[in-house]
Scaffold this motif. Sequence first.
Motif, PDB file in Angstrom:
ATOM      1  N   VAL A 171      12.456  32.053  47.362  1.00  0.00           N
ATOM      2  CA  VAL A 171      13.487  31.018  47.254  1.00  0.00           C
ATOM      3  C   VAL A 171      12.831  29.782  46.656  1.00  0.00           C
ATOM      4  CG1 VAL A 171      15.120  29.552  48.515  1.00  0.00           C
ATOM      5  CG2 VAL A 171      14.736  31.918  49.250  1.00  0.00           C
ATOM      6  N   VAL A 172      13.432  29.212  45.612  1.00  0.00           N
ATOM      7  CA  VAL A 172      12.864  28.035  44.953  1.00  0.00           C
ATOM      8  C   VAL A 172      13.884  26.898  45.022  1.00  0.00           C
ATOM      9  CG1 VAL A 172      11.869  27.095  42.832  1.00  0.00           C
ATOM     10  CG2 VAL A 172      11.555  29.519  43.381  1.00  0.00           C
ATOM     11  N   ILE A 173      13.665  25.961  45.937  1.00  0.00           N
ATOM     12  CA  ILE A 173      14.567  24.816  46.112  1.00  0.00           C
ATOM     13  C   ILE A 173      13.740  23.607  46.515  1.00  0.00           C
ATOM     14  CG2 ILE A 173      16.522  23.841  47.397  1.00  0.00           C
ATOM     15  CD1 ILE A 173      17.552  26.645  47.854  1.00  0.00           C
ATOM     16  N   ASN A 174      13.993  22.478  45.885  1.00  0.00           N
ATOM     17  CA  ASN A 174      13.315  21.239  46.247  1.00  0.00           C
ATOM     18  C   ASN A 174      14.038  20.545  47.395  1.00  0.00           C
ATOM     19  OD1 ASN A 174      11.278  21.390  44.270  1.00  0.00           O
ATOM     20  ND2 ASN A 174      12.640  20.494  42.727  1.00  0.00           N
ATOM     21  N   ASN A 175      13.272  20.105  48.386  1.00  0.00           N
ATOM     22  CA  ASN A 175      13.783  19.282  49.488  1.00  0.00           C
ATOM     23  C   ASN A 175      14.997  19.897  50.180  1.00  0.00           C
ATOM     24  OD1 ASN A 175      11.847  17.158  48.943  1.00  0.00           O
ATOM     25  ND2 ASN A 175      13.102  16.651  47.149  1.00  0.00           N
ATOM     26  N   ILE A 176      14.909  21.174  50.501  1.00  0.00           N
ATOM     27  CA  ILE A 176      16.042  21.862  51.116  1.00  0.00           C
ATOM     28  C   ILE A 176      16.380  21.286  52.490  1.00  0.00           C
ATOM     29  CG2 ILE A 176      14.622  23.686  52.136  1.00  0.00           C
ATOM     30  CD1 ILE A 176      16.928  25.631  51.562  1.00  0.00           C
ATOM     31  N   GLU A 177      15.385  20.827  53.234  1.00  0.00           N
ATOM     32  CA  GLU A 177      15.664  20.267  54.562  1.00  0.00           C
ATOM     33  C   GLU A 177      16.513  19.009  54.475  1.00  0.00           C
ATOM     34  OE1 GLU A 177      12.806  20.751  58.024  1.00  0.00           O
ATOM     35  OE2 GLU A 177      11.420  20.661  56.323  1.00  0.00           O
ATOM     36  N   LYS A 178      16.184  18.136  53.524  1.00  0.00           N
ATOM     37  CA  LYS A 178      16.934  16.888  53.377  1.00  0.00           C
ATOM     38  C   LYS A 178      18.332  17.141  52.825  1.00  0.00           C
ATOM     39  CE  LYS A 178      12.898  13.934  52.492  1.00  0.00           C
ATOM     40  NZ  LYS A 178      12.238  13.025  51.495  1.00  0.00           N
ATOM     41  N   ASP A 186      21.066  26.311  56.062  1.00  0.00           N
ATOM     42  CA  ASP A 186      21.468  27.194  57.164  1.00  0.00           C
ATOM     43  C   ASP A 186      21.491  28.656  56.723  1.00  0.00           C
ATOM     44  OD1 ASP A 186      23.671  26.347  55.510  1.00  0.00           O
ATOM     45  OD2 ASP A 186      25.037  27.288  56.930  1.00  0.00           O
ATOM     46  N   ILE A 187      21.893  28.907  55.475  1.00  0.00           N
ATOM     47  CA  ILE A 187      21.944  30.277  54.950  1.00  0.00           C
ATOM     48  C   ILE A 187      20.531  30.837  54.813  1.00  0.00           C
ATOM     49  CG2 ILE A 187      22.594  31.674  52.948  1.00  0.00           C
ATOM     50  CD1 ILE A 187      24.917  29.667  52.544  1.00  0.00           C
ATOM     51  N   PHE A 188      19.630  30.014  54.305  1.00  0.00           N
ATOM     52  CA  PHE A 188      18.234  30.429  54.188  1.00  0.00           C
ATOM     53  C   PHE A 188      17.648  30.777  55.554  1.00  0.00           C
ATOM     54  CE2 PHE A 188      13.817  28.806  54.596  1.00  0.00           C
ATOM     55  CZ  PHE A 188      13.166  29.810  53.891  1.00  0.00           C
ATOM     56  N   LEU A 189      17.880  29.903  56.538  1.00  0.00           N
ATOM     57  CA  LEU A 189      17.321  30.129  57.872  1.00  0.00           C
ATOM     58  C   LEU A 189      17.909  31.381  58.522  1.00  0.00           C
ATOM     59  CD1 LEU A 189      17.248  26.458  59.215  1.00  0.00           C
ATOM     60  CD2 LEU A 189      15.316  27.821  58.379  1.00  0.00           C
ATOM     61  N   GLU A 190      19.203  31.623  58.326  1.00  0.00           N
ATOM     62  CA  GLU A 190      19.828  32.813  58.894  1.00  0.00           C
ATOM     63  C   GLU A 190      19.310  34.076  58.194  1.00  0.00           C
ATOM     64  OE1 GLU A 190      21.940  35.382  61.161  1.00  0.00           O
ATOM     65  OE2 GLU A 190      21.622  33.241  61.511  1.00  0.00           O
ATOM     66  N   ALA A 191      19.243  34.037  56.860  1.00  0.00           N
ATOM     67  CA  ALA A 191      18.765  35.212  56.121  1.00  0.00           C
ATOM     68  C   ALA A 191      17.326  35.543  56.489  1.00  0.00           C
ATOM     69  CB  ALA A 191      18.891  34.972  54.625  1.00  0.00           C
ATOM     70  N   ARG A 192      16.533  34.499  56.746  1.00  0.00           N
ATOM     71  CA  ARG A 192      15.124  34.705  57.053  1.00  0.00           C
ATOM     72  C   ARG A 192      14.913  35.419  58.392  1.00  0.00           C
ATOM     73  NH1 ARG A 192      10.765  29.799  56.823  1.00  0.00           N
ATOM     74  NH2 ARG A 192      11.786  29.276  58.792  1.00  0.00           N
ATOM     75  N   LYS A 193      15.939  35.406  59.246  1.00  0.00           N
ATOM     76  CA  LYS A 193      15.854  36.149  60.503  1.00  0.00           C
ATOM     77  C   LYS A 193      15.860  37.664  60.263  1.00  0.00           C
ATOM     78  CE  LYS A 193      18.388  32.633  63.159  1.00  0.00           C
ATOM     79  NZ  LYS A 193      19.662  32.362  63.897  1.00  0.00           N
ATOM     80  N   ALA A 204       8.673  21.569  50.833  1.00  0.00           N
ATOM     81  CA  ALA A 204       8.774  22.880  51.487  1.00  0.00           C
ATOM     82  C   ALA A 204       7.538  23.202  52.320  1.00  0.00           C
ATOM     83  CB  ALA A 204       9.007  23.969  50.441  1.00  0.00           C
ATOM     84  N   ASP A 205       6.785  22.191  52.723  1.00  0.00           N
ATOM     85  CA  ASP A 205       5.529  22.442  53.434  1.00  0.00           C
ATOM     86  C   ASP A 205       5.751  22.979  54.840  1.00  0.00           C
ATOM     87  OD1 ASP A 205       3.522  21.342  51.455  1.00  0.00           O
ATOM     88  OD2 ASP A 205       4.845  19.626  51.676  1.00  0.00           O
ATOM     89  N   GLU A 206       6.809  22.534  55.517  1.00  0.00           N
ATOM     90  CA  GLU A 206       7.038  22.984  56.888  1.00  0.00           C
ATOM     91  C   GLU A 206       7.781  24.317  56.935  1.00  0.00           C
ATOM     92  OE1 GLU A 206       8.645  20.186  59.620  1.00  0.00           O
ATOM     93  OE2 GLU A 206       7.331  18.548  58.979  1.00  0.00           O
ATOM     94  N   LEU A 207       8.816  24.466  56.109  1.00  0.00           N
ATOM     95  CA  LEU A 207       9.614  25.688  56.119  1.00  0.00           C
ATOM     96  C   LEU A 207       9.072  26.766  55.184  1.00  0.00           C
ATOM     97  CD1 LEU A 207      13.323  24.409  56.225  1.00  0.00           C
ATOM     98  CD2 LEU A 207      11.985  25.437  58.073  1.00  0.00           C
ATOM     99  N   GLY A 208       8.166  26.385  54.301  1.00  0.00           N
ATOM    100  CA  GLY A 208       7.712  27.346  53.302  1.00  0.00           C
ATOM    101  C   GLY A 208       6.273  27.149  52.900  1.00  0.00           C
ATOM    102  N   LEU A 209       6.001  27.440  51.625  1.00  0.00           N
ATOM    103  CA  LEU A 209       4.640  27.429  51.103  1.00  0.00           C
ATOM    104  C   LEU A 209       4.282  26.143  50.377  1.00  0.00           C
ATOM    105  CD1 LEU A 209       4.577  31.085  49.646  1.00  0.00           C
ATOM    106  CD2 LEU A 209       3.918  30.309  51.944  1.00  0.00           C
ATOM    107  N   GLY A 210       5.226  25.212  50.292  1.00  0.00           N
ATOM    108  CA  GLY A 210       4.962  23.982  49.569  1.00  0.00           C
ATOM    109  C   GLY A 210       5.344  24.094  48.107  1.00  0.00           C
TER     110      GLY A 210
END
Length: 336
Positions: A171-178, A186-193, A204-210
């Motif tokens: 998944v390539v998205i800038n600043n998805i948390e903000k 929410d879709i990313f977090l659900e799919a990742r389950k 993306a440092d906390e939720l991903g690879l940066g």
Amino acid sequence: METPLAETSNSTNRRLKIFTWHIHGSYLFYLSQGNYDLYIPVNKERSEGYYGKGTTFPFGPNVHEVAEEEVKNLDLDCILFQSKKNYLTDQYETLSAEQREIPKIYLEHDPPREHPTDTQHVVDDPEVLLVHVTAFNRLMWDNNRTPTKVIDHGVIVPEIPYSGEIERGIVVINNIEKRGRRLGLDIFLEARKHIPLDLVGMGADELGLGEVPHTQLPEFISKYRFFFNPIRYTSLGLSVCEAMTLGVPIVGLATTEMSTAVNNEVTGFVHTDLTYLINKMKLLLADKNLAEKIGAEGRKYALERFNIKRFADDWERTFREAVKNTMKNKFAVDVS
């Protein structure tokens, strides 16, 4: 001041000088592939739109940095706005009164935010051309009296073969948390389950690879089994176009322009049902041959639709038509 007809004709044949701001770096890089010169302002603060070239993209010699205070001295052919701030504020602070009389184009990168169907665009001027990056965006905006045009994306990717060796989605998205629900947090977090997914991008440092540098991104994503786009509502992302051009299978929501960019079950998988998409992601992880087949069909389509030469030619033609039409109108007024 009258403009001779001969001068009007010659101005549409020579190399044009376009002034714009640095708003979206990747789009500006692809825009710079055309047969014209781009002039972008720089200030000491490196504030929004005034960053200059930066160091992320390998801009060529046709992109010129100009100190903000020197912009008024430029001999320009066309002004390209790329944000509401450019149009409402920057042009009056940076451009001369004479420059503000030359042809103007507003490049709208996004669909309307306030209301999806009833939002009036900031431009309401029959003398300005409003260029949308997708047909969906043009459909949803209330474009007022302003003439509109769609210029589809164009991208460049290196000749890197798709391997799909990493049995995960990217998944390539800038600043998805903000940016939250609109960008599909929410879709990313659900799919990742249910599916192994990696996230890259700014913030993306906390939720991903940066963040992965743009020049390294094609090789990076080419190793993943598929590309997942959880975004609900935005323009067609350039990263989607780039991934498809590389031959990486695309999975995403069938919203906005994605529903036309991906032919479901032929060049990728799109749907508004997340359960359906999760099942298709599982299928791609289990069947590499299917992933290769879907990716190859997507690449074939992307190489035609998102062809960089077509994109650059569309923009050059648009700039020249804007200059030609403005000069014709000016000549008609001057001699009347």
